[in-house]
Design a protein around this motif. Structure first.
Motif, PDB file in Angstrom:
ATOM      1  N   SER A 176       1.617   6.923   7.299  1.00 22.48           N
ATOM      2  CA  SER A 176       0.617   5.881   7.459  1.00 22.48           C
ATOM      3  C   SER A 176       0.131   5.393   6.104  1.00 22.48           C
ATOM      4  O   SER A 176       0.347   6.044   5.078  1.00 22.48           O
ATOM      5  CB  SER A 176      -0.573   6.434   8.255  1.00 22.48           C
ATOM      6  OG  SER A 176      -1.615   5.489   8.318  1.00 22.48           O
ATOM      7  N   THR A 177      -0.564   4.273   6.106  1.00 22.58           N
ATOM      8  CA  THR A 177      -1.236   3.792   4.897  1.00 22.58           C
ATOM      9  C   THR A 177      -2.697   4.214   4.904  1.00 22.58           C
ATOM     10  O   THR A 177      -3.420   3.966   3.946  1.00 22.58           O
ATOM     11  CB  THR A 177      -1.155   2.254   4.805  1.00 22.58           C
ATOM     12  OG1 THR A 177      -1.749   1.686   5.965  1.00 22.58           O
ATOM     13  CG2 THR A 177       0.278   1.794   4.664  1.00 22.58           C
ATOM     14  N   TRP A 178      -3.155   4.857   5.987  1.00 24.41           N
ATOM     15  CA  TRP A 178      -4.539   5.316   6.097  1.00 24.41           C
ATOM     16  C   TRP A 178      -4.769   6.522   5.188  1.00 24.41           C
ATOM     17  O   TRP A 178      -3.947   7.429   5.105  1.00 24.41           O
ATOM     18  CB  TRP A 178      -4.839   5.708   7.549  1.00 24.41           C
ATOM     19  CG  TRP A 178      -6.235   6.198   7.762  1.00 24.41           C
ATOM     20  CD1 TRP A 178      -7.343   5.447   8.004  1.00 24.41           C
ATOM     21  CD2 TRP A 178      -6.674   7.560   7.746  1.00 24.41           C
ATOM     22  NE1 TRP A 178      -8.432   6.257   8.131  1.00 24.41           N
ATOM     23  CE2 TRP A 178      -8.054   7.558   7.978  1.00 24.41           C
ATOM     24  CE3 TRP A 178      -6.041   8.769   7.550  1.00 24.41           C
ATOM     25  CZ2 TRP A 178      -8.801   8.717   8.028  1.00 24.41           C
ATOM     26  CZ3 TRP A 178      -6.784   9.929   7.588  1.00 24.41           C
ATOM     27  CH2 TRP A 178      -8.152   9.895   7.835  1.00 24.41           C
ATOM     28  N   GLY A 179      -5.896   6.575   4.523  1.00 22.77           N
ATOM     29  CA  GLY A 179      -6.265   7.735   3.713  1.00 22.77           C
ATOM     30  C   GLY A 179      -5.306   7.973   2.557  1.00 22.77           C
ATOM     31  O   GLY A 179      -4.764   7.052   1.971  1.00 22.77           O
ATOM     32  N   LYS A 180      -5.140   9.271   2.258  1.00 22.03           N
ATOM     33  CA  LYS A 180      -4.211   9.649   1.192  1.00 22.03           C
ATOM     34  C   LYS A 180      -3.325  10.789   1.691  1.00 22.03           C
ATOM     35  O   LYS A 180      -3.554  11.333   2.771  1.00 22.03           O
ATOM     36  CB  LYS A 180      -4.970  10.051  -0.073  1.00 22.03           C
ATOM     37  CG  LYS A 180      -5.931  11.203   0.079  1.00 22.03           C
ATOM     38  CD  LYS A 180      -6.719  11.406  -1.206  1.00 22.03           C
ATOM     39  CE  LYS A 180      -7.640  12.585  -1.134  1.00 22.03           C
ATOM     40  NZ  LYS A 180      -8.684  12.512  -0.156  1.00 22.03           N
ATOM     41  N   GLU A 181      -2.343  11.143   0.930  1.00 21.78           N
ATOM     42  CA  GLU A 181      -1.377  12.178   1.305  1.00 21.78           C
ATOM     43  C   GLU A 181      -2.095  13.452   1.761  1.00 21.78           C
ATOM     44  O   GLU A 181      -2.986  13.956   1.084  1.00 21.78           O
ATOM     45  CB  GLU A 181      -0.480  12.508   0.108  1.00 21.78           C
ATOM     46  CG  GLU A 181       0.582  13.535   0.387  1.00 21.78           C
ATOM     47  CD  GLU A 181       1.765  13.011   1.174  1.00 21.78           C
ATOM     48  OE1 GLU A 181       2.367  13.800   1.917  1.00 21.78           O
ATOM     49  OE2 GLU A 181       2.078  11.813   1.038  1.00 21.78           O
TER      50      GLU A 181
ATOM     51  N   PRO B 295       0.831  -1.205   0.000  1.00 26.60           N
ATOM     52  CA  PRO B 295       0.000   0.000   0.000  1.00 26.60           C
ATOM     53  C   PRO B 295       0.868   1.259   0.000  1.00 26.60           C
ATOM     54  O   PRO B 295       2.030   1.231   0.395  1.00 26.60           O
ATOM     55  CB  PRO B 295      -0.797  -0.109   1.301  1.00 26.60           C
ATOM     56  CG  PRO B 295      -0.008  -1.019   2.171  1.00 26.60           C
ATOM     57  CD  PRO B 295       0.736  -1.943   1.252  1.00 26.60           C
ATOM     58  N   ASP B 296       0.282   2.360  -0.430  1.00 26.63           N
ATOM     59  CA  ASP B 296       0.966   3.647  -0.459  1.00 26.63           C
ATOM     60  C   ASP B 296       1.219   4.118   0.979  1.00 26.63           C
ATOM     61  O   ASP B 296       0.313   4.136   1.806  1.00 26.63           O
ATOM     62  CB  ASP B 296       0.104   4.662  -1.202  1.00 26.63           C
ATOM     63  CG  ASP B 296       0.775   6.009  -1.294  1.00 26.63           C
ATOM     64  OD1 ASP B 296       2.020   6.041  -1.385  1.00 26.63           O
ATOM     65  OD2 ASP B 296       0.058   7.027  -1.272  1.00 26.63           O
ATOM     66  N   TYR B 297       2.445   4.492   1.285  1.00 23.49           N
ATOM     67  CA  TYR B 297       2.852   4.932   2.618  1.00 23.49           C
ATOM     68  C   TYR B 297       3.168   6.416   2.514  1.00 23.49           C
ATOM     69  O   TYR B 297       4.094   6.808   1.813  1.00 23.49           O
ATOM     70  CB  TYR B 297       4.079   4.120   3.037  1.00 23.49           C
ATOM     71  CG  TYR B 297       4.453   4.187   4.490  1.00 23.49           C
ATOM     72  CD1 TYR B 297       3.578   3.772   5.475  1.00 23.49           C
ATOM     73  CD2 TYR B 297       5.702   4.650   4.880  1.00 23.49           C
ATOM     74  CE1 TYR B 297       3.933   3.818   6.809  1.00 23.49           C
ATOM     75  CE2 TYR B 297       6.067   4.699   6.208  1.00 23.49           C
ATOM     76  CZ  TYR B 297       5.175   4.281   7.169  1.00 23.49           C
ATOM     77  OH  TYR B 297       5.523   4.325   8.498  1.00 23.49           O
ATOM     78  N   HIS B 298       2.364   7.271   3.185  1.00 23.04           N
ATOM     79  CA  HIS B 298       2.462   8.709   2.986  1.00 23.04           C
ATOM     80  C   HIS B 298       2.271   9.457   4.305  1.00 23.04           C
ATOM     81  O   HIS B 298       1.961   8.860   5.330  1.00 23.04           O
ATOM     82  CB  HIS B 298       1.394   9.138   1.975  1.00 23.04           C
ATOM     83  CG  HIS B 298       0.054   8.561   2.312  1.00 23.04           C
ATOM     84  ND1 HIS B 298      -0.372   7.375   1.781  1.00 23.04           N
ATOM     85  CD2 HIS B 298      -0.916   8.970   3.142  1.00 23.04           C
ATOM     86  CE1 HIS B 298      -1.562   7.089   2.277  1.00 23.04           C
ATOM     87  NE2 HIS B 298      -1.912   8.043   3.113  1.00 23.04           N
ATOM     88  N   ARG B 299       2.417  10.779   4.267  1.00 24.47           N
ATOM     89  CA  ARG B 299       2.269  11.609   5.466  1.00 24.47           C
ATOM     90  C   ARG B 299       0.808  11.990   5.691  1.00 24.47           C
ATOM     91  O   ARG B 299       0.095  12.335   4.758  1.00 24.47           O
ATOM     92  CB  ARG B 299       3.095  12.878   5.340  1.00 24.47           C
ATOM     93  CG  ARG B 299       4.571  12.625   5.339  1.00 24.47           C
ATOM     94  CD  ARG B 299       5.337  13.922   5.501  1.00 24.47           C
ATOM     95  NE  ARG B 299       6.758  13.665   5.482  1.00 24.47           N
ATOM     96  CZ  ARG B 299       7.459  13.257   6.541  1.00 24.47           C
ATOM     97  NH1 ARG B 299       6.860  13.072   7.677  1.00 24.47           N
ATOM     98  NH2 ARG B 299       8.750  13.037   6.452  1.00 24.47           N
TER      99      ARG B 299
END
Length: 74
Positions: free
Chosen positions: A26-31, A7-11
């Protein structure tokens, strides 16, 4: 790492129950999303100790009710 399976790992920004914020990855939500917590270590009884006192008090009261009529015969 294999490409395309993670999964995408972003701030993201996390807002605690008292309004304080911090940034984490986190992988929650989007950037750039904001996660508002309903329960956190500053308010949850597991960390504040509030619930444990209620549980202990409740157990003593439950014991006293259960054995209130119990008397040892002499």
């Amino acid at each position: 790492m294999k490409k395309g399976i993670h999964p995408d790992y972003h701030r993201i920004t996390v807002v605690m129950t008292d309004g304080t914020t911090f940034e984490t990855r986190s992988t929650w939500g989007k950037e750039g999303d904001v996660l508002h917590l309903e329960v956190d270590p500053k308010s949850h009884p597991a960390w504040t100790g509030g619930q444990m006192q209620v549980i202990q008090r409740g157990q003593v009261e439950k014991f006293n009710r259960r054995f209130a009529g119990f008397r040892r015969k002499r």
